[in-house]
Design a protein around this motif. Structure first.
Motif, PDB file in Angstrom:
ATOM      1  N   THR A  73       0.538  -8.483  15.110  1.00  0.00           N
ATOM      2  CA  THR A  73       0.629  -9.152  13.803  1.00  0.00           C
ATOM      3  C   THR A  73       0.558 -10.667  13.995  1.00  0.00           C
ATOM      4  O   THR A  73      -0.150 -11.371  13.270  1.00  0.00           O
ATOM      5  CB  THR A  73       1.929  -8.762  13.073  1.00  0.00           C
ATOM      6  OG1 THR A  73       1.965  -7.344  12.933  1.00  0.00           O
ATOM      7  CG2 THR A  73       2.014  -9.397  11.709  1.00  0.00           C
ATOM      8  N   GLY A  77      -3.240 -11.414  13.250  1.00  0.00           N
ATOM      9  CA  GLY A  77      -3.076 -11.874  11.863  1.00  0.00           C
ATOM     10  C   GLY A  77      -2.793 -13.362  11.740  1.00  0.00           C
ATOM     11  O   GLY A  77      -3.077 -13.973  10.713  1.00  0.00           O
ATOM     12  N   LEU A  98      -7.417 -12.696   5.802  1.00  0.00           N
ATOM     13  CA  LEU A  98      -6.677 -11.599   5.182  1.00  0.00           C
ATOM     14  C   LEU A  98      -6.353 -10.506   6.191  1.00  0.00           C
ATOM     15  O   LEU A  98      -7.017 -10.385   7.228  1.00  0.00           O
ATOM     16  CB  LEU A  98      -7.522 -10.981   4.057  1.00  0.00           C
ATOM     17  CG  LEU A  98      -7.896 -11.884   2.876  1.00  0.00           C
ATOM     18  CD1 LEU A  98      -8.936 -11.201   2.002  1.00  0.00           C
ATOM     19  CD2 LEU A  98      -6.667 -12.247   2.050  1.00  0.00           C
ATOM     20  N   THR A  99      -5.359  -9.697   5.861  1.00  0.00           N
ATOM     21  CA  THR A  99      -5.155  -8.402   6.512  1.00  0.00           C
ATOM     22  C   THR A  99      -5.271  -7.355   5.399  1.00  0.00           C
ATOM     23  O   THR A  99      -5.342  -7.710   4.217  1.00  0.00           O
ATOM     24  CB  THR A  99      -3.756  -8.284   7.143  1.00  0.00           C
ATOM     25  OG1 THR A  99      -2.789  -8.235   6.068  1.00  0.00           O
ATOM     26  CG2 THR A  99      -3.439  -9.454   8.053  1.00  0.00           C
ATOM     27  N   ALA A 101      -2.978  -5.643   4.327  1.00  0.00           N
ATOM     28  CA  ALA A 101      -1.765  -5.671   3.507  1.00  0.00           C
ATOM     29  C   ALA A 101      -1.926  -6.633   2.334  1.00  0.00           C
ATOM     30  O   ALA A 101      -1.379  -6.407   1.249  1.00  0.00           O
ATOM     31  CB  ALA A 101      -0.562  -6.095   4.352  1.00  0.00           C
ATOM     32  N   ASP A 102      -2.690  -7.696   2.549  1.00  0.00           N
ATOM     33  CA  ASP A 102      -2.846  -8.720   1.511  1.00  0.00           C
ATOM     34  C   ASP A 102      -3.588  -8.146   0.310  1.00  0.00           C
ATOM     35  O   ASP A 102      -4.680  -7.584   0.457  1.00  0.00           O
ATOM     36  CB  ASP A 102      -3.599  -9.919   2.081  1.00  0.00           C
ATOM     37  CG  ASP A 102      -2.816 -10.572   3.217  1.00  0.00           C
ATOM     38  OD1 ASP A 102      -1.734 -11.108   2.939  1.00  0.00           O
ATOM     39  OD2 ASP A 102      -3.278 -10.517   4.373  1.00  0.00           O
ATOM     40  N   GLY A 103      -3.000  -8.293  -0.850  1.00  0.00           N
ATOM     41  CA  GLY A 103      -3.601  -7.741  -2.059  1.00  0.00           C
ATOM     42  C   GLY A 103      -3.693  -6.226  -2.018  1.00  0.00           C
ATOM     43  O   GLY A 103      -4.429  -5.630  -2.806  1.00  0.00           O
ATOM     44  N   ASN A 104      -2.981  -5.617  -1.086  1.00  0.00           N
ATOM     45  CA  ASN A 104      -3.016  -4.144  -0.916  1.00  0.00           C
ATOM     46  C   ASN A 104      -4.455  -3.647  -0.746  1.00  0.00           C
ATOM     47  O   ASN A 104      -4.808  -2.548  -1.180  1.00  0.00           O
ATOM     48  CB  ASN A 104      -2.350  -3.458  -2.109  1.00  0.00           C
ATOM     49  CG  ASN A 104      -2.089  -1.983  -1.881  1.00  0.00           C
ATOM     50  OD1 ASN A 104      -1.946  -1.536  -0.741  1.00  0.00           O
ATOM     51  ND2 ASN A 104      -2.026  -1.217  -2.962  1.00  0.00           N
ATOM     52  N   HIS A 151      -1.458  -1.680   6.184  1.00  0.00           N
ATOM     53  CA  HIS A 151      -0.018  -1.497   5.915  1.00  0.00           C
ATOM     54  C   HIS A 151       0.223  -0.146   5.272  1.00  0.00           C
ATOM     55  O   HIS A 151      -0.706   0.484   4.768  1.00  0.00           O
ATOM     56  CB  HIS A 151       0.528  -2.634   5.039  1.00  0.00           C
ATOM     57  CG  HIS A 151       0.193  -2.499   3.577  1.00  0.00           C
ATOM     58  ND1 HIS A 151       1.121  -2.650   2.584  1.00  0.00           N
ATOM     59  CD2 HIS A 151      -0.986  -2.205   2.966  1.00  0.00           C
ATOM     60  CE1 HIS A 151       0.538  -2.466   1.405  1.00  0.00           C
ATOM     61  NE2 HIS A 151      -0.739  -2.209   1.610  1.00  0.00           N
ATOM     62  N   GLY A 153       2.435   0.529   2.802  1.00  0.00           N
ATOM     63  CA  GLY A 153       2.995   0.502   1.443  1.00  0.00           C
ATOM     64  C   GLY A 153       4.506   0.630   1.418  1.00  0.00           C
ATOM     65  O   GLY A 153       5.131   0.592   0.364  1.00  0.00           O
ATOM     66  N   GLN A 154       5.089   0.779   2.598  1.00  0.00           N
ATOM     67  CA  GLN A 154       6.556   0.881   2.676  1.00  0.00           C
ATOM     68  C   GLN A 154       7.147  -0.279   3.464  1.00  0.00           C
ATOM     69  O   GLN A 154       8.254  -0.218   3.994  1.00  0.00           O
ATOM     70  CB  GLN A 154       6.944   2.207   3.324  1.00  0.00           C
ATOM     71  CG  GLN A 154       6.614   3.397   2.422  1.00  0.00           C
ATOM     72  CD  GLN A 154       6.564   4.687   3.202  1.00  0.00           C
ATOM     73  OE1 GLN A 154       7.493   5.026   3.941  1.00  0.00           O
ATOM     74  NE2 GLN A 154       5.469   5.408   3.066  1.00  0.00           N
ATOM     75  N   GLY A 155       6.348  -1.342   3.574  1.00  0.00           N
ATOM     76  CA  GLY A 155       6.876  -2.560   4.200  1.00  0.00           C
ATOM     77  C   GLY A 155       6.485  -2.755   5.646  1.00  0.00           C
ATOM     78  O   GLY A 155       6.965  -3.686   6.290  1.00  0.00           O
ATOM     79  N   HIS A 156       5.618  -1.880   6.171  1.00  0.00           N
ATOM     80  CA  HIS A 156       5.251  -1.996   7.583  1.00  0.00           C
ATOM     81  C   HIS A 156       3.776  -2.332   7.765  1.00  0.00           C
ATOM     82  O   HIS A 156       2.908  -1.693   7.163  1.00  0.00           O
ATOM     83  CB  HIS A 156       5.547  -0.687   8.330  1.00  0.00           C
ATOM     84  CG  HIS A 156       6.975  -0.272   8.237  1.00  0.00           C
ATOM     85  ND1 HIS A 156       7.375   0.778   7.430  1.00  0.00           N
ATOM     86  CD2 HIS A 156       8.091  -0.785   8.803  1.00  0.00           C
ATOM     87  CE1 HIS A 156       8.698   0.899   7.533  1.00  0.00           C
ATOM     88  NE2 HIS A 156       9.157  -0.032   8.344  1.00  0.00           N
ATOM     89  N   ILE A 157       3.527  -3.306   8.639  1.00  0.00           N
ATOM     90  CA  ILE A 157       2.163  -3.598   9.060  1.00  0.00           C
ATOM     91  C   ILE A 157       1.745  -2.529  10.073  1.00  0.00           C
ATOM     92  O   ILE A 157       2.560  -2.074  10.875  1.00  0.00           O
ATOM     93  CB  ILE A 157       2.100  -5.007   9.710  1.00  0.00           C
ATOM     94  CG1 ILE A 157       2.441  -6.095   8.685  1.00  0.00           C
ATOM     95  CG2 ILE A 157       0.743  -5.270  10.370  1.00  0.00           C
ATOM     96  CD1 ILE A 157       1.361  -6.375   7.663  1.00  0.00           C
TER      97      ILE A 157
END
Lengths: 263, 263
Positions: A73, A77, A98-99, A101-104, A151, A153-157
């Protein structure tokens, strides 16, 4: 539909400062819509050694434990991604790092533990990509540059293969663009004779692929890339090309010097 | 004009996992337009020690040499920023992690070497911020989360004070939004009596500020924050508030428990 280049560079380009600069100069010069996806390079391994984080492999595949996901990360990242962004900006290319995770943009699932626990590795949820925000960025002249991270969606990269990130984005964007997916690597293309760098096979379609396979002409390392290429084409990507990072200009202006995959 | 919250959290929030989670939960719950700016925390220093990068200070101010800019790019721009993004995503907040290099949003100049060479430290070029792309993101429901990094337009990432990043963004965006700038720190607000955490001064205007100064009631550490606050108000920011990270909900819903700065 508008054309869009989705271009992936591997670690070998990242690892050479001069090679990276030269590549980014060519990338910046491409006109129209484009997205960059970069691998990690050896710097993560080197940094990991300095931090006392051991690289773990199972069946030749890296295991991403707690320390390793923090490491990648940081390195992919942060260090690599933001250096690329700053360099592209200096070349007049309005990059945005971006990764997934950004903007899902790239939701993924932590790989289920079967025989092997690969740790914090993400399998892309192909049907759930949020590429509308990418279109928004592209429409306003921004150039997304992705690190190979997603990611859960539960807070983990999650650590995700850069080739997969590239093809997932290419496929999801093919509903809105004529996507040309280019994999840059250390060879000029798929070689008919692995000992002859000039023996590039210009075009491979599914029929000739089967033929090449049965003649055992292809080296094993290229097979996942080829399967990936055909999967992308089957899913809507207009064109997939595998070529040398140094040939980017030719490969984006029709004078293709790499290997083109068609249906 | 629409309302926009520009909210800065400092290292003390970042350094506590529980504190950060609780803060992000409150931040995610804020309705409407919002931007987060985070500091770095002690993790960069800790990581630097592990990597054998010595922290250098001149007159109490950190010097950002080659190794240190790589370190903070990794830690602030990668590890901290992407962890915050992933956590906000898990809370239903569509965060997008950025530095000032991304989209050329915050151009800066490497601080000129006078008596001291501070290294890769960036002074924001206030008149050149590119906030149009931020409006684009905000309009589509995205929530920008900034690491305190800028760039020089010549390919280099620069280390920039997070308070300054926050006020620069707040000022530049005040032409398009009614901006409320909130600095979250470890106290409930500016205290009349530094030994009494409950002695929060509710409102400070320029007149009462001069009075407090002449009575020497303020502790020295808060003075740069106050000067920053008044500078932001003079430049168009509607409201500046200094308060406890734990009081974010109150401080964004009118039941202000911190210190409010007005003209």
């Amino acid at each position: 539909m508008q054309e869009l280049f989705v271009i992936k560079i591997g670690g070998n380009v990242i690892d050479s400062e001069a090679g990276l600069q030269s590549f980014l100069k060519d990338f910046a010069a491409i006109e129209g819509n484009k997205i960059l996806i970069h691998g990690g390079g050896k710097i993560a391994t080197k940094m990991g050694e300095q931090l006392g984080i051991e690289s773990k492999y199972i069946n030749g595949r890296r295991v991403t434990d707690d320390a390793t996901i923090d490491l990648v990360t940081m390195v992919y990242g942060g260090l690599v991604n933001k250096k690329i962004v700053a360099q592209l900006q200096s070349l007049g290319c309005n990059a945005i790092g971006l990764t997934g995770a950004d903007g899902n943009i790239i939701p993924a699932t932590k790989r289920p533990v079967k025989e092997v626990d690969f740790g914090w590795v993400g399998d892309v949820e192909s049907s759930k990509l949020k590429v509308e925000s990418l279109k928004l960025l592209l429409d306003s002249g921004l150039v997304p540059a992705f690190a190979p991270l997603t990611h859960d969606g539960q807070g983990h990269i999650l650590n995700t293969n850069a080739d997969t990130v590239a093809s997932s984005l290419a496929v999801a964007l093919s509903y809105m663009y004529d996507v040309r997916l280019i994999y840059c690597f250390e060879k000029k293309g798929v070689l008919e004779n692995v000992d002859d760098d000039e023996s590039v096979i210009k075009i491979i379609n599914k029929k000739t692929y089967q033929q090449l396979l049965s003649e055992q002409k292809l080296f094993a390392g290229i097979l996942p890339k080829i399967d990936n290429a055909f999967a992308a084409i089957d899913a809507g990507v207009k064109e997939v090309l595998v070529g040398d990072a140094n040939d980017l200009i030719q490969n984006t202006t029709g004078k293709t010097s790499g290997t083109l995959f068609i249906n």
